[in-house]
Enzyme design. Structure first.
Site, PDB file in Angstrom:
ATOM      1  N   ILE A  13       1.983   0.192   6.580  1.00 47.77           N
ATOM      2  CA  ILE A  13       1.925   1.182   5.499  1.00 47.77           C
ATOM      3  C   ILE A  13       1.300   2.442   6.067  1.00 47.77           C
ATOM      4  O   ILE A  13       0.086   2.547   6.201  1.00 47.77           O
ATOM      5  CB  ILE A  13       1.093   0.640   4.316  1.00 47.77           C
ATOM      6  CG1 ILE A  13       1.780  -0.593   3.740  1.00 47.77           C
ATOM      7  CG2 ILE A  13       0.923   1.701   3.239  1.00 47.77           C
ATOM      8  CD1 ILE A  13       3.233  -0.391   3.355  1.00 47.77           C
ATOM      9  N   HIS A  14       2.183   3.361   6.447  1.00 47.64           N
ATOM     10  CA  HIS A  14       1.665   4.596   7.015  1.00 47.64           C
ATOM     11  C   HIS A  14       1.960   5.779   6.118  1.00 47.64           C
ATOM     12  O   HIS A  14       2.307   5.606   4.966  1.00 47.64           O
ATOM     13  CB  HIS A  14       2.147   4.776   8.450  1.00 47.64           C
ATOM     14  CG  HIS A  14       1.043   5.359   9.231  1.00 47.64           C
ATOM     15  ND1 HIS A  14       0.936   6.697   9.406  1.00 47.64           N
ATOM     16  CD2 HIS A  14      -0.056   4.789   9.751  1.00 47.64           C
ATOM     17  CE1 HIS A  14      -0.195   6.927  10.041  1.00 47.64           C
ATOM     18  NE2 HIS A  14      -0.811   5.794  10.266  1.00 47.64           N
ATOM     19  N   ALA A  15       1.801   6.981   6.652  1.00 52.19           N
ATOM     20  CA  ALA A  15       1.852   8.194   5.824  1.00 52.19           C
ATOM     21  C   ALA A  15       2.937   8.162   4.755  1.00 52.19           C
ATOM     22  O   ALA A  15       2.648   8.264   3.572  1.00 52.19           O
ATOM     23  CB  ALA A  15       2.026   9.410   6.720  1.00 52.19           C
TER      24      ALA A  15
END
Lengths: 84, 610
Positions: A13-15
């Site tokens: 779960i990134h930007a």
């Protein structure tokens, strides 16, 4: 309403996914939280969502309370289990 | 006076200095009387609204100009501005704890940054500037200050001198007003540097506090390619540079090179471009580049939330190949991240010294899933042109063999699926670690070409951080230790060429003998080892070294053992008539003849990391 999901995005779960979770959460009136390793994070906060640091394969519980809690949990779950 | 920093965005320009003062924390009480709380809340809400309106306007304008990546940066900030855990918390502190706006915002910011750093140190580096940027914007609105760039009016060429430039400020840089930017802190990979490169404004970062000694209005010549700033340059120098820039059609030269690259003899070195995107390949072709000396594929992986798929990568590589005629050499380097190019997608462990940690091929060999995907895409693209594979950060012969083993596995997979690719694709080593330079003789037996990454080779050889302004002297490319290493690398490559050593695909003697027996020595193609030197020869300051490299590369290449004496490159065609910006974007290679492909030395890629 609570449900567990496994993060399927290979990069975690990134930007971008973090932003998508906030988008999904604010569409619903219920407040929703993501619980990881016992710590809970407010899904309507981008600061919280970028801090969660969830990796591929992590199990995350989504908890929501309110009228549309089921829809909120599912919308967030869809982002968590999306492969992109 | 000349100041030296780190090149962040290539190009040469000049203008009047404009100092942008650092936004200091105002002396303001941290808490307020309860009576004043409602007024303080009104002030706060108004500042937040004003900031939101400004960001929304910036975003709309960026989208209207098709700058979607920069618009995404602003969108993140808009979400942060609406974030109850950031802005809401700050408001609570005013309401419940009677904090002043400034104290409340700063407290909320440090809490958010503290949490991010504790829970996800990797994304901290990427996201912290966004959080700081938003808070600073509100603080400015509270004080009635405008942003650095919003206050600039008029069309005068300005050289902006500042501590740092935030992402939301950087997107407002207007090349018509701002001729260049010089920054006290910062790195070549910051948002600001990337934006400056994309809009073509020369920039130098990491200059240090000396930058503040320049007075407003002084004439400053900025060279974003060398990372230098000249204050009050002699009129003669300015005139020469003006001529150089206008000779190539201004700061953004269009069309072919003004002169063919030609030595005083009959030598015709190849001038190849170093690129990091498909659009740069097209531009390079327009400038008349002889090929691509280095395609930095890591930029395909940056600033996104998922890894590019095989098809997406294939399309990018094929587009680069298709920008040039069929036999044009296109050197494509596999993903080179780590060090000063962190990739949050990888979720790497934070290291004390990333330059000495997981970088380049070390990452690719650990993440063979990513390497395979990339190699499949690269090999598929090799069916469309003369693609050459380059592996970065190789430190041992064993790493090289592991890498080529993966190439061979992927090749046989593709063959089984009847997918076309070039079976004789050339594979090269990027020599940037001293251990690889020391082992160059062994590597030369197995590799088809060498590419020398001088930037890292200097920093590892001299044990001097290349981003540290105080290490300047150690980082001098004329350090004798470095010259010896480079000489060794070139000699190792050409020693083998002289002997007419057969190229080995498998790295083992037996297969080679078998191949010779099968085809007879005459059928087994003899290869020239190719050396590409990055970043050095075209810089005027080391022009003589550039000539030396070209000469060294010329020796003994023809297999006869005859030492060809190379006449020096005609300087005019190298540096006199070309703007530095243009030179800085290219690698220079020498070739036996255009038909036989390149056989040696190159120079100066674009500013920033190699």
């Amino acid at each position: 309403m609570k449900k567990k999901y496994t993060v399927m995005n290979p990069s975690g779960i990134h930007a971008r996914p973090a932003l998508k979770i906030v988008e999904a959460a604010v569409r619903h009136s219920s407040d929703s939280y993501l619980v990881k390793d016992g710590a809970s994070f407010f899904a309507k906060s981008l600061v919280n969502m970028i801090s969660i640091g969830a990796k591929f394969g992590d199990v995350i519980e989504v908890v929501a309370e309110g009228e549309d809690s089921q829809a909120a949990v599912e919308a967030i779950g869809a982002v968590l289990t999306a492969e992109h | 006076m000349q100041l030296k920093g780190i090149p962040a965005s290539a190009g040469l320009s000049w203008g009047r200095a404009m100092q942008v003062p650092a936004s200091a924390r105002q002396p303001e009480a941290d808490t307020i009387a309860s009576l004043l709380v409602p007024a303080e809340l009104d002030r706060f809400d108004a500042a937040v609204k004003q900031s939101g309106d400004a960001l929304a306007a910036i975003r709309t304008s960026l989208l209207a100009h098709g700058r979607t990546e920069e618009a995404d940066i602003i969108e993140v900030q808009l979400y942060l501005l609406a974030d109850g855990e950031l802005i809401g918390k700050a408001r609570d502190k005013i309401e419940k704890a009677h904090f002043s706006c400034q104290a409340a915002l700063q407290e909320a910011m440090s809490e958010a940054l503290g949490m991010l750093h504790r829970l996800d140190p990797v994304s901290f580096k990427e996201r912290a500037p966004d959080i700081e940027d938003v808070i600073q914007r509100i603080l400015r609105a509270l004080r009635g200050e405008k942003g650095v760039l919003e206050e600039i009016v008029g069309t005068e060429s300005l050289i902006l001198l500042c501590d740092n430039l935030s992402p939301s400020e950087a997107v407002l840089l207007d090349p018509r007003t701002i001729a260049g930017v010089a920054v006290v802190h910062g790195s070549a990979t910051s948002h600001f540097a990337i934006i400056a490169r994309s809009i073509g404004i020369p920039a130098v970062v990491g200059i240090g506090a000396d930058l503040r000694s320049i007075r407003d209005g002084q004439t400053v010549l900025i060279d974003g390619s060398n990372g230098t700033l000249t204050v009050d340059p002699p009129a003669r120098q300015l005139a020469e540079d003006r001529q150089a820039v206008s000779a190539a059609g201004g700061c953004k030269p269009q069309g072919a090179l003004p002169l063919p690259l030609q030595t005083a003899g009959d030598d015709r070195p190849l001038l190849m471009s170093n690129i990091s995107s498909v659009s740069e390949a097209v531009a390079a072709q327009n400038y008349g580049a002889d090929g691509i000396g280095l395609f930095r594929t890591e930029f395909l992986f940056m600033g996104r939330e998922n890894f590019p798929s095989e098809d997406e990568q294939f399309e990018a590589y094929r587009a680069v190949v298709s920008a040039f005629p069929a036999q044009t050499p296109i050197v494509i380097r596999t993903m080179d991240v780590g060090g000063d190019k962190p990739l949050s997608l990888l979720k790497l462990e934070e290291e004390d010294n990333p330059f000495l940690g997981n970088r380049g091929m070390r990452i690719s060999l650990k993440r063979q899933d990513l390497l395979r995907t990339q190699l499949r895409a690269l090999l598929r693209a090799s069916a469309y042109g003369n693609v050459k594979l380059l592996f970065p950060m190789i430190s041992t012969v064993d790493e090289w063999r592991q890498a080529t083993a993966v190439v061979e596995q992927v090749q046989s997979e593709l063959a089984q699926s009847c997918i076309p690719f070039n079976r004789h694709i050339e594979r090269g080593v990027m020599i940037e670690v001293p251990s690889a330079a020391i082992m160059a003789d062994r590597l030369a037996r197995e590799a088809d070409f060498f590419s020398i990454g001088t930037n890292d080779l200097i920093q590892y050889t001299m044990a001097a951080n290349r981003n540290s302004p105080s290490m300047k002297e150690l980082l001098d490319p004329l350090q004798p230790a470095l010259l010896r290493l480079i000489h060794r690398i070139i000699r190792c490559a050409h020693d083998l060429n002289k002997k007419g050593e057969h190229m080995r695909r498998d790295g083992g003697r037996d297969r080679r003998r078998a191949a010779s027996a099968r085809h007879g020595p005459g059928r087994f193609q003899r290869r020239q080892r190719v050396v590409i030197v990055h970043r050095m020869a075209a810089q005027p300051a080391i022009g003589s070294l550039g000539q030396g490299l070209l000469e060294a590369g010329g020796r003994g290449r023809n297999g006869s053992g005859r030492r060809a004496v190379r006449p020096p490159i005609r300087r005019k065609s190298f540096s006199g008539a070309l703007p530095y910006k243009l030179l800085d974007r290219f690698s220079i290679c020498k070739s036996d003849s255009p038909a036989r492909g390149p056989a040696l030395v190159g120079a100066g890629p674009a500013g920033g990391a190699s």
